[in-house]
Design a protein around this motif. Structure first.
Motif, PDB file in Angstrom:
ATOM      1  N   ILE A 146       0.832  -1.201   0.000  1.00  0.00           N
ATOM      2  CA  ILE A 146       0.000   0.000   0.000  1.00  0.00           C
ATOM      3  C   ILE A 146       0.869   1.254   0.000  1.00  0.00           C
ATOM      4  CG2 ILE A 146      -1.689   1.331   1.335  1.00  0.00           C
ATOM      5  CD1 ILE A 146      -2.762  -1.119  -0.217  1.00  0.00           C
ATOM      6  N   HIS A 147       1.927   1.226   0.791  1.00  0.00           N
ATOM      7  CA  HIS A 147       2.839   2.378   0.822  1.00  0.00           C
ATOM      8  C   HIS A 147       3.428   2.629  -0.569  1.00  0.00           C
ATOM      9  CE1 HIS A 147       5.711   5.245   2.437  1.00  0.00           C
ATOM     10  NE2 HIS A 147       6.674   4.604   1.799  1.00  0.00           N
ATOM     11  N   ALA A 148       3.826   1.545  -1.256  1.00  0.00           N
ATOM     12  CA  ALA A 148       4.405   1.685  -2.596  1.00  0.00           C
ATOM     13  C   ALA A 148       3.362   2.192  -3.595  1.00  0.00           C
ATOM     14  CB  ALA A 148       4.970   0.335  -3.057  1.00  0.00           C
ATOM     15  N   LEU A 149       2.115   1.704  -3.466  1.00  0.00           N
ATOM     16  CA  LEU A 149       1.059   2.130  -4.378  1.00  0.00           C
ATOM     17  C   LEU A 149       0.728   3.610  -4.167  1.00  0.00           C
ATOM     18  CD1 LEU A 149      -0.921   1.284  -6.594  1.00  0.00           C
ATOM     19  CD2 LEU A 149      -2.535   0.590  -4.795  1.00  0.00           C
ATOM     20  N   GLU A 150       0.677   4.037  -2.902  1.00  0.00           N
ATOM     21  CA  GLU A 150       0.409   5.449  -2.624  1.00  0.00           C
ATOM     22  C   GLU A 150       1.532   6.333  -3.142  1.00  0.00           C
ATOM     23  OE1 GLU A 150      -2.428   5.349   1.340  1.00  0.00           O
ATOM     24  OE2 GLU A 150      -0.246   5.381   1.605  1.00  0.00           O
ATOM     25  N   LYS A 151       2.752   5.855  -3.023  1.00  0.00           N
ATOM     26  CA  LYS A 151       3.889   6.621  -3.555  1.00  0.00           C
ATOM     27  C   LYS A 151       3.814   6.701  -5.072  1.00  0.00           C
ATOM     28  CE  LYS A 151       8.942   6.848  -3.357  1.00  0.00           C
ATOM     29  NZ  LYS A 151      10.188   6.202  -2.831  1.00  0.00           N
ATOM     30  N   GLU A 152       3.402   5.583  -5.702  1.00  0.00           N
ATOM     31  CA  GLU A 152       3.325   5.536  -7.161  1.00  0.00           C
ATOM     32  C   GLU A 152       2.210   6.432  -7.694  1.00  0.00           C
ATOM     33  OE1 GLU A 152       2.626   2.016 -10.459  1.00  0.00           O
ATOM     34  OE2 GLU A 152       3.882   1.591  -8.718  1.00  0.00           O
ATOM     35  N   THR A 153       1.075   6.449  -6.996  1.00  0.00           N
ATOM     36  CA  THR A 153      -0.065   7.261  -7.457  1.00  0.00           C
ATOM     37  C   THR A 153       0.016   8.708  -6.968  1.00  0.00           C
ATOM     38  OG1 THR A 153      -1.386   6.591  -5.529  1.00  0.00           O
ATOM     39  CG2 THR A 153      -1.566   5.242  -7.537  1.00  0.00           C
ATOM     40  N   GLY A 154       0.836   8.942  -5.944  1.00  0.00           N
ATOM     41  CA  GLY A 154       0.941  10.296  -5.403  1.00  0.00           C
ATOM     42  C   GLY A 154      -0.248  10.714  -4.571  1.00  0.00           C
ATOM     43  N   SER A 155      -1.014   9.716  -4.083  1.00  0.00           N
ATOM     44  CA  SER A 155      -2.222  10.027  -3.313  1.00  0.00           C
ATOM     45  C   SER A 155      -2.336   9.097  -2.114  1.00  0.00           C
ATOM     46  CB  SER A 155      -3.483   9.875  -4.174  1.00  0.00           C
ATOM     47  OG  SER A 155      -3.427  10.723  -5.307  1.00  0.00           O
ATOM     48  N   ARG A 156      -2.892   9.628  -1.003  1.00  0.00           N
ATOM     49  CA  ARG A 156      -3.205   8.774   0.136  1.00  0.00           C
ATOM     50  C   ARG A 156      -4.498   8.035  -0.166  1.00  0.00           C
ATOM     51  NH1 ARG A 156      -4.257  12.248   3.380  1.00  0.00           N
ATOM     52  NH2 ARG A 156      -6.372  11.786   4.120  1.00  0.00           N
ATOM     53  N   LEU A 157      -4.475   6.724  -0.058  1.00  0.00           N
ATOM     54  CA  LEU A 157      -5.629   5.913  -0.472  1.00  0.00           C
ATOM     55  C   LEU A 157      -6.516   5.500   0.691  1.00  0.00           C
ATOM     56  CD1 LEU A 157      -3.760   3.623  -3.044  1.00  0.00           C
ATOM     57  CD2 LEU A 157      -5.118   5.682  -3.509  1.00  0.00           C
ATOM     58  N   GLY A 213      -9.089   2.249  14.174  1.00  0.00           N
ATOM     59  CA  GLY A 213      -8.480   0.951  13.903  1.00  0.00           C
ATOM     60  C   GLY A 213      -8.857   0.337  12.575  1.00  0.00           C
ATOM     61  N   GLN A 214      -9.758   0.978  11.819  1.00  0.00           N
ATOM     62  CA  GLN A 214     -10.192   0.450  10.533  1.00  0.00           C
ATOM     63  C   GLN A 214      -9.646   1.316   9.397  1.00  0.00           C
ATOM     64  OE1 GLN A 214     -12.347  -2.449   9.919  1.00  0.00           O
ATOM     65  NE2 GLN A 214     -11.508  -2.767  11.973  1.00  0.00           N
ATOM     66  N   TYR A 215      -9.371   0.675   8.267  1.00  0.00           N
ATOM     67  CA  TYR A 215      -8.901   1.384   7.085  1.00  0.00           C
ATOM     68  C   TYR A 215     -10.096   1.760   6.219  1.00  0.00           C
ATOM     69  CZ  TYR A 215      -3.930   0.549   7.892  1.00  0.00           C
ATOM     70  OH  TYR A 215      -2.658   0.575   8.405  1.00  0.00           O
ATOM     71  N   GLN A 216     -10.273   3.077   6.023  1.00  0.00           N
ATOM     72  CA  GLN A 216     -11.378   3.571   5.196  1.00  0.00           C
ATOM     73  C   GLN A 216     -10.809   4.292   3.980  1.00  0.00           C
ATOM     74  OE1 GLN A 216     -14.031   5.952   7.569  1.00  0.00           O
ATOM     75  NE2 GLN A 216     -14.525   4.276   8.980  1.00  0.00           N
ATOM     76  N   LEU A 217     -11.462   4.103   2.852  1.00  0.00           N
ATOM     77  CA  LEU A 217     -10.995   4.709   1.608  1.00  0.00           C
ATOM     78  C   LEU A 217     -11.095   6.229   1.654  1.00  0.00           C
ATOM     79  CD1 LEU A 217     -12.687   2.284  -0.951  1.00  0.00           C
ATOM     80  CD2 LEU A 217     -10.222   2.549  -0.622  1.00  0.00           C
ATOM     81  N   THR A 218     -10.073   6.900   1.177  1.00  0.00           N
ATOM     82  CA  THR A 218     -10.141   8.340   0.943  1.00  0.00           C
ATOM     83  C   THR A 218     -10.870   8.568  -0.384  1.00  0.00           C
ATOM     84  OG1 THR A 218      -8.042   8.358  -0.246  1.00  0.00           O
ATOM     85  CG2 THR A 218      -7.947   8.659   2.149  1.00  0.00           C
ATOM     86  N   ASP A 219     -11.073   9.825  -0.743  1.00  0.00           N
ATOM     87  CA  ASP A 219     -11.687  10.123  -2.042  1.00  0.00           C
ATOM     88  C   ASP A 219     -10.835   9.547  -3.179  1.00  0.00           C
ATOM     89  OD1 ASP A 219     -13.709  11.451  -0.775  1.00  0.00           O
ATOM     90  OD2 ASP A 219     -12.875  13.460  -1.097  1.00  0.00           O
ATOM     91  N   ALA A 220      -9.508   9.659  -3.037  1.00  0.00           N
ATOM     92  CA  ALA A 220      -8.627   9.101  -4.059  1.00  0.00           C
ATOM     93  C   ALA A 220      -8.739   7.585  -4.103  1.00  0.00           C
ATOM     94  CB  ALA A 220      -7.176   9.524  -3.790  1.00  0.00           C
ATOM     95  N   GLY A 221      -8.931   6.985  -2.904  1.00  0.00           N
ATOM     96  CA  GLY A 221      -9.085   5.539  -2.848  1.00  0.00           C
ATOM     97  C   GLY A 221     -10.350   5.070  -3.525  1.00  0.00           C
ATOM     98  N   VAL A 222     -11.435   5.841  -3.327  1.00  0.00           N
ATOM     99  CA  VAL A 222     -12.710   5.495  -3.977  1.00  0.00           C
ATOM    100  C   VAL A 222     -12.546   5.554  -5.496  1.00  0.00           C
ATOM    101  CG1 VAL A 222     -15.095   6.226  -4.330  1.00  0.00           C
ATOM    102  CG2 VAL A 222     -14.110   6.237  -2.028  1.00  0.00           C
ATOM    103  N   GLU A 223     -11.861   6.577  -5.978  1.00  0.00           N
ATOM    104  CA  GLU A 223     -11.632   6.700  -7.426  1.00  0.00           C
ATOM    105  C   GLU A 223     -10.747   5.566  -7.941  1.00  0.00           C
ATOM    106  OE1 GLU A 223     -10.055  10.514  -8.309  1.00  0.00           O
ATOM    107  OE2 GLU A 223     -11.802  11.618  -7.561  1.00  0.00           O
ATOM    108  N   MET A 224      -9.927   5.030  -7.068  1.00  0.00           N
ATOM    109  CA  MET A 224      -9.013   3.962  -7.468  1.00  0.00           C
ATOM    110  C   MET A 224      -9.723   2.618  -7.607  1.00  0.00           C
ATOM    111  SD  MET A 224      -5.700   3.303  -7.993  1.00  0.00           S
ATOM    112  CE  MET A 224      -4.651   1.856  -8.042  1.00  0.00           C
ATOM    113  N   MET A 225     -10.879   2.454  -6.983  1.00  0.00           N
ATOM    114  CA  MET A 225     -11.549   1.151  -6.948  1.00  0.00           C
ATOM    115  C   MET A 225     -11.887   0.629  -8.338  1.00  0.00           C
ATOM    116  SD  MET A 225     -11.803  -0.202  -3.954  1.00  0.00           S
ATOM    117  CE  MET A 225     -13.160  -1.361  -4.123  1.00  0.00           C
ATOM    118  N   SER A 226     -12.452   1.469  -9.189  1.00  0.00           N
ATOM    119  CA  SER A 226     -12.876   1.016 -10.512  1.00  0.00           C
ATOM    120  C   SER A 226     -11.698   0.533 -11.365  1.00  0.00           C
ATOM    121  CB  SER A 226     -13.655   2.118 -11.228  1.00  0.00           C
ATOM    122  OG  SER A 226     -14.039   1.690 -12.528  1.00  0.00           O
TER     123      SER A 226
END
Length: 289
Positions: free
Chosen positions: A36-47, A53-66
């Motif tokens: 995940i750290h590598a993917l966030e670095k590659e995309t330039g966005s926090r996902l 204690g739970q991981y929730q998608l950011t707006d960039a993460g939601v856009e990444m889902m599709s």
């Protein structure tokens, strides 16, 4: 974009935690976090945001889902097309192994393996260094290590004990104090820092006529009568005799490993199983004074 990063991203998005994602993918939480750290670095966005204690998608993460699901669907299509090829024990299997196993054990194993699996071709890459298994430079790694790399899967086959070896004419005694008074072949280069040779250094400082930076070469020097040698059992070449086991020295561990994505391919699975069974029952790797 590495598809393993995408797999980890989708697993966290679906399960909400690193632990659940690691269980789903059958890899360590450290590996998932690194992906995940590598993917966030590659995309330039926090996902992901971590909330209670739970991981929730950011707006960039939601856009990444599709696009992430499209990537995984593409790989599923590829897997479906080649699955028939992967379900039969046939094709090329690349094996990397240390020099000692490549020289003294694997040639016999390969000959017997071919009788049982004539449709599998084996490619041997002799190296004491770790190959890049992720890039498929090798499919199976035979490795001696206390712990295997976390990105590989497999199992420990057996322990490889250390001992003092010499020629038949050196076998007059197995008393350690008497043996330490004899000439030993010392270690140099990177081999000098190995615990067994540091241990030897404290016991026979003045009795090393020759030094060597390679265990295979050291075994041959000992067989030629240049002195006694501290060696693991995989270096007990013909012409050498075990004079005394070194029970105070931690045994090496022998592993047969592969990349997680390859372990269910039939030719890889059968090759790993056959090699592991052969090494586990290999009498030449057992100490016998």
């Amino acid at each position: 974009m590495d598809w393993n990063y995408v797999k980890s991203f989708l697993a966290i998005a679906e399960t909400g935690s690193l632990d659940n994602a690691s269980q789903k993918l059958r890899i360590s939480t450290t590996t998932v976090f690194r992906h995940i750290h590598a993917l966030e670095k590659e995309t330039g966005s926090r996902l992901f945001d971590r909330v209670r204690g739970q991981y929730q998608l950011t707006d960039a993460g939601v856009e990444m889902m599709s696009p992430a699901r499209q990537i995984m669907n593409s790989f599923d299509t590829i897997d479906a097309k080649v699955s028939g090829r992967d379900q039969s024990p046939s094709g090329l299997v690349r094996i990397t192994a240390p020099t000692s196993f490549s020289y003294f054990l694997l040639p016999d194993y390969f000959a017997r393996f071919h009788v049982e699996y004539p449709d599998i071709q084996l490619e041997l890459m002799t190296s004491n260094q770790e190959f890049n298994m992720t890039q498929r430079y090798a499919d199976i790694a035979i490795r001696v290590a206390q712990n295997p790399p976390e990105h590989l899967v497999g199992h420990e086959v057996r322990a490889l004990s250390w001992g003092i070896y010499g020629t038949e004419s050196d076998a007059a005694t197995d008393d350690l104090s008497t043996l330490f008074a004899r000439t030993f072949i010392g270690a140099c280069g990177t081999l000098h820092s190995h615990p067994v040779f540091k241990w030897l250094e404290t016991r026979c400082r003045e009795t090393k006529q020759h030094q060597c930076d390679d265990l295979v070469a050291m075994a041959h020097l000992a067989r030629a009568g240049n002195g006694l040698a501290c060696l693991p059992t995989d270096l007990a070449i013909p012409g050498l005799k075990l004079l005394a086991p070194l029970s105070d020295i931690a045994s090496n561990k022998l592993w047969v490993l592969t990349h997680p994505d390859l372990r269910h391919i039939e030719r890889i699975k059968q090759s790993m199983r056959w090699i592991s069974k052969s090494l586990r029952s290999e009498p030449r790797l057992s100490q016998a004074v």
